[in-house]
Structure formats: C-alpha cells, structure tokens
Enzyme design. Structure first.
Site, PDB file in Angstrom:
ATOM      1  N   SER A  66      35.954  47.341  67.886  1.00 18.30           N
ATOM      2  CA  SER A  66      37.005  47.213  68.891  1.00 18.30           C
ATOM      3  C   SER A  66      37.109  48.375  69.862  1.00 18.30           C
ATOM      4  CB  SER A  66      38.359  47.032  68.204  1.00 18.30           C
ATOM      5  OG  SER A  66      38.687  48.196  67.499  1.00 18.30           O
ATOM      6  N   LYS A  99      42.540  52.563  67.370  1.00 17.20           N
ATOM      7  CA  LYS A  99      42.861  51.972  68.678  1.00 17.20           C
ATOM      8  C   LYS A  99      43.388  53.063  69.611  1.00 17.20           C
ATOM      9  CE  LYS A  99      42.587  47.800  66.732  1.00 17.20           C
ATOM     10  NZ  LYS A  99      41.362  47.058  66.801  1.00 17.20           N
TER      11      LYS A  99
END
Length: 195
Positions: free
Chosen positions: A41, A87
C-alpha cells in the site's frame, strides 16, 4: 586460585549480556523499533521487504503531522494475525478530509501529493477513489491515514479513522536495502506531512 578469575570472568560476561538485553528492551519498547514493510500500500515510497526504523519517543511530546508515515495496529476486523499497517497521515483531529474528482483535500485545500503511486512512472498520479463515503471529519484523538498506492490500500477510506493510541510510532528512516537508505520526511502541505 585459577577458579576465582574464571568465575569473575564468567560473571562479567553474564552481567554484560543482561545489561545488553535490558538496554535493547528499553530502546525497542520506548525509543525506536525496526519494522518490515509487508504490504504493497505504500508503493513506491516503501516496497515490501523494506525495513524502517519507527520512532516511538518523539510522538510522546510532538503530535503527528500531515504527511508523517506511521505504523499502527489496524482495527480488529482488518487485522491479519497482528501485522501492523503502515500508512501516511492525511488528516488530524478537527480536519475535514474530502475526495473530489480523484484528489484529496483537507479543510478545502487540495493536497500536493508527489509521493503517490503512478501506474506509468512518467505519467500523472493515479486518481484517489472514494468508497461509499467521500468526506470525513477527524475526531479528537484520531488520525485519517491513507496508503501512497491508493488503488491497493485498505485505509481510512474503508475502516475509518485510527485512534492515536493504536499508533506504534512514526517511520523516519528506511535502512534496508542499503540502496534505498534514507530519511522518510513528511511532505504535507504547510505541515510535515500500507494494505
């Protein structure tokens, strides 16, 4: 007479090992911790197999900033055996995050996000898609986080905001492999700004 120095030497070795373990434990628990990136991600900023050093100390007296890359424990329904997520912080307490026409804005200002994944490295960044919801208000004690590879990221667009208490720390140094060694600075707009 030879037994005495041998015991003294053994005691010093054991003492050194115990002190080393205590120092290691204190550093890893309160100061910094290594973390292996396992998700895709955060591509191209961080690839699977990269190792980063997570700062656990400074967040105790300096709040997270827009653009910081953080390691956190995901919500239980998204946990895959206890593997933390990594993230980027997009919104903090009080911020209004919106996705409009493939771009992210915070409090009405479109973010400049040069770190975003591009399917074609020489082309434009891939658009950021919203799910069922396209705007969020970040509550007190929460963060809104997204991966840099938006098309391959399970993040706050899916599971909502993340409690600051679930954040392990701020990733600040990529140290392996050596050819990508370097600091991970925030690149948020006006502020130091993975699944």
């Amino acid at each position: 007479m030879t037994k005495r120095p041998a015991l003294g030497c053994l005691f010093e070795i054991v003492e050194t090992l115990v002190l080393t373990l205590i120092i290691f434990f204190v550093i890893q628990t309160f100061v910094a911790q290594p973390f292996e990136v396992k998700q895709m991600s955060m591509e191209r900023t961080l690839e699977p197999g990269h190792y980063v050093l997570v700062d656990k100390l400074t967040p105790r007296f300096d709040a997270y900033h827009l653009g910081d890359i953080v390691v956190f424990d995901p919500p239980e329904t998204w946990s895959d055996g206890g593997t933390p997520f990594i993230k980027r912080v997009i919104g903090r307490a009080g911020d209004r995050v919106e996705i409009v026409d493939g771009q992210v804005s915070v409090n009405g200002t479109v973010l400049d996000e040069p770190y975003l994944f591009r399917s074609d490295p020489s082309g434009p960044t891939d658009p950021t898609e919203a799910n069922d919801v396209s705007s969020w208000t970040v509550g007190e004690g929460e963060l809104f986080v997204m991966g840099d590879h938006r098309g391959n990221s399970v993040d706050s667009r899916v599971f909502g905001t993340v409690p600051v208490d679930s954040v392990v720390g701020r990733a600040w140094l990529r140290y392996w492999p050596l050819d990508v060694f370097g600091l991970l600075g925030g690149t948020g707009s006006g502020d130091t700004a993975s699944d």
